[in-house]
Each structure stands twice: as C-alpha cells, then as structure tokens.
Design a protein around this motif. Sequence first.
Motif, PDB file in Angstrom:
ATOM      1  N   ARG A   1     -15.299   1.696 -20.013  1.00  0.00           N
ATOM      2  CA  ARG A   1     -15.052   1.405 -18.509  1.00  0.00           C
ATOM      3  C   ARG A   1     -14.308   0.304 -18.091  1.00  0.00           C
ATOM      4  NH1 ARG A   1     -17.190   5.343 -19.879  1.00  0.00           N
ATOM      5  NH2 ARG A   1     -19.172   6.392 -19.144  1.00  0.00           N
ATOM      6  N   PRO A   2     -13.105   0.623 -17.689  1.00  0.00           N
ATOM      7  CA  PRO A   2     -11.972  -0.383 -17.321  1.00  0.00           C
ATOM      8  C   PRO A   2     -12.610  -1.283 -16.376  1.00  0.00           C
ATOM      9  CG  PRO A   2     -11.284   1.717 -16.191  1.00  0.00           C
ATOM     10  CD  PRO A   2     -12.534   1.909 -17.131  1.00  0.00           C
ATOM     11  N   ASP A   3     -13.473  -0.850 -15.212  1.00  0.00           N
ATOM     12  CA  ASP A   3     -13.914  -1.894 -14.184  1.00  0.00           C
ATOM     13  C   ASP A   3     -15.272  -2.408 -14.496  1.00  0.00           C
ATOM     14  OD1 ASP A   3     -11.589  -0.894 -12.683  1.00  0.00           O
ATOM     15  OD2 ASP A   3     -12.556   0.760 -12.189  1.00  0.00           O
ATOM     16  N   GLU A   4     -15.678  -3.312 -13.761  1.00  0.00           N
ATOM     17  CA  GLU A   4     -16.868  -4.035 -13.925  1.00  0.00           C
ATOM     18  C   GLU A   4     -17.996  -2.941 -13.880  1.00  0.00           C
ATOM     19  OE1 GLU A   4     -17.716  -7.078 -14.722  1.00  0.00           O
ATOM     20  OE2 GLU A   4     -15.365  -7.635 -14.654  1.00  0.00           O
ATOM     21  N   TYR A   5     -18.943  -3.066 -14.828  1.00  0.00           N
ATOM     22  CA  TYR A   5     -19.927  -1.915 -14.892  1.00  0.00           C
ATOM     23  C   TYR A   5     -21.476  -2.499 -14.949  1.00  0.00           C
ATOM     24  CZ  TYR A   5     -21.600   2.598 -16.141  1.00  0.00           C
ATOM     25  OH  TYR A   5     -22.322   3.678 -16.498  1.00  0.00           O
ATOM     26  N   ASN A   6     -22.304  -2.122 -14.122  1.00  0.00           N
ATOM     27  CA  ASN A   6     -23.781  -2.603 -14.273  1.00  0.00           C
ATOM     28  C   ASN A   6     -24.489  -1.586 -15.057  1.00  0.00           C
ATOM     29  OD1 ASN A   6     -23.452  -4.929 -12.589  1.00  0.00           O
ATOM     30  ND2 ASN A   6     -23.580  -3.863 -10.769  1.00  0.00           N
ATOM     31  N   LYS A   7     -24.664  -2.168 -16.438  1.00  0.00           N
ATOM     32  CA  LYS A   7     -25.167  -1.248 -17.506  1.00  0.00           C
ATOM     33  C   LYS A   7     -26.813  -1.081 -17.009  1.00  0.00           C
ATOM     34  CE  LYS A   7     -22.414  -2.658 -21.306  1.00  0.00           C
ATOM     35  NZ  LYS A   7     -22.315  -3.245 -22.708  1.00  0.00           N
TER      36      LYS A   7
END
Length: 367
Positions: A242-248
């Motif tokens: 995922r190229p953008d910031e991602y909250n797992k």
Amino acid sequence: MPALLRTESPLKNLERRILALGLEGSANKLGAGVIQHNPDGSSTVLSNVRHTYITPPGEGFQPRDTALHHREWAFEVIKNSLSSANITLADLDCICYTKGPGMGAPLQSVALVARTLSLLYNKPLVGVNHCVGHIEMGREITGAKNPVVLYVSGGNTQVIAYSRQCYRIFGETLDIAVGNCLDRFARVLNLSNNPSPGYNIEQKAKRGKRLVPLPYATKGMDVSLSGILTAIEAYTLDKRFRPDEYNKSSDDEDIIVPADLCFSLQETVFAMLVEITERAMAHIGSKEVLIVGGVGCNERLQEMMGIMAQERNGQVFATDERFCIDNGIMIAQAGLLAFRMGLTTPIPKSTCTQRFRTDQVHVSWRL
C-alpha cells in the motif's frame, strides 16, 4: 596519483595562525568554509556555508544541472562564508578545493572558481581528496585518535584505517554506495529530496514495524548493495503493498507499507556495515569507530554501531549534519593540513578526477 608539490618547510607555517578557504562541490552540495589553524596546533572553524541543489520528488540530480547550480551560487556562498568569518580573500593563506572523487561537471565548476581566485589574489592552491576531507574533519571535531573509519555517503562506502601515512581501505562496496541505494529507493517511493532523500527514508523507517526478508550480501570485507535495492523495489510491485500510510488491523497483517520497507532496508544494510566495521576493528585491535559521510548522520546507524562498539568495550565517534554532510570546511581542514606540510597544487595540475581513491593520498601530516 594527483601530485602535490612541496613548496616550503612545514615548520615555517607553525609559527603563526593560518587561514584557509575550502570549496566543496563534488555532488549536489556547494559549500565554502574558512578554518584557522592556530600556533598551538588547534583549529577554529570561522564559517561553514552551504547551498543544496534540490530536485523534485522522484528525480535525481544530473551533472550538468548540478554544475549550473554551483556556478550560479558560487559567488553568494563564498561571499557569505568570508563575511561570516570576518575576513577578506586577501587575508587567506591558501585556497583549497575538492579534486575528487565526485561528479565530473560539478567538480570542474568549483575547481574553476578556485583557480580563478588563486590567480586573482595570488594565493596557493591545494587540491583535496573528498574522502580524506571527511576523515580529517571527523577526527578534528570528535577527537578520535586512531579509529576505524566507516565512510558512508551517496557515492562512497568504505571501511578505512590509517597505516604508514596512508588511509588503507579494508573493505568497500562492490557496486553502488549505501547513500545511492537509499536515494534510489526514496525516488521509487516518490519521497521528497528536501532536505535529502536519505533523511526522509530515515524518518519513515522510524514508523516501520515489519522486517521483510532481504538479501544479506557481505563478501569478506566488502558489501554488495545492488541486489538488495532490486529486492526492496520488488516489494513495491507486490499486491500486498500500500503506497500510502495505512493503519493495519488484525485482519491485514500481511499488508506492506513504505515505512516497513524503509525500516527493513536500513536494518539490513546497516547490519552489513556494522559487521565489516567490527571485523576491521578486530584486525587492527582498535576500540574506536569514526562514522563520516552524509549517511553518517543517520541516528539508527549510529545506534547500531554503538551497540557493537559497547560490546567490544569501544566507542563510536560521529558528527552532526554540519560536518558529516558535504561541506567546505572539511576541504579547508584537509587542505590546510597538507599546506602546513608545505604541499600545494600548481595551477597546471589543478585538474579534477572522478575516481580519486582514498588510498592514493600521501597523508604526510600524520606519523
């Protein structure tokens, strides 16, 4: 080997203060600095001015454009350096410039400026090896006596130790430099080049939590980094990326984000550098490590090296961004050490070389 000519007895230069202007422009940093060597052997930094050529995100800097930047900013940077030092060009004892290694066009632009000032003001010229400049500035600022040097920058990766008036290369990269590896991956992620791509990799890595598998390529005392770069770039094409910031969440543990990749790249590459540095320490029996070069500002590299040194009852020496990133004052320092030994560069020999190795320099100022 680029020649320096002995012009006078070194003892003559020890009886008074000596002033040197250093000009650096081997890559995208244009720097000018003035240093003063005192009769007691100490040094005083009088000024250290720098201007960086910054390109848009995702782009590197080309030699021609970088050279144009240096020519455009040379007058302003030198003027500000002299003004900050509260001196004039007439007060200088010598003018020092980066002879190499580096990018050809930028090197030539700065060398031309140095030659012009030397002729206009009748000042001796001293050509300086860029790598030796880093080492001598690091030794001066940190007080390291006889360290193993890890030199890490955009164009160089070397493990170095001093012996018999020469900086011997114990190990180095077999392909690309560590700084180049980090910068190229920053371009893949489209990270900003301001203040530098490596710095932005470092900041993003601090948020990384997952260590992805990467090749670990130490080969004796040398390292190879091109395969690691290829492997880390491949993760950006993975369907889990995922190229953008991602909250797992608990349902997407397999998701890979840029912070994880930056973290993994740093951990793997820095572990390799720590390994070959420790091997050099064991070989020469040293308990000191000096980290120099632009990548030497990286706090995680300093931390990892510090853990290793502590386990060996040793110590790590490093500088902040004023002195580890390319600058004019390091060229002034190394040049003035040579000048004090009576060494200068004649105008006909004041050329540049892109491949000027650290171990080609006669370090006459050390026993």
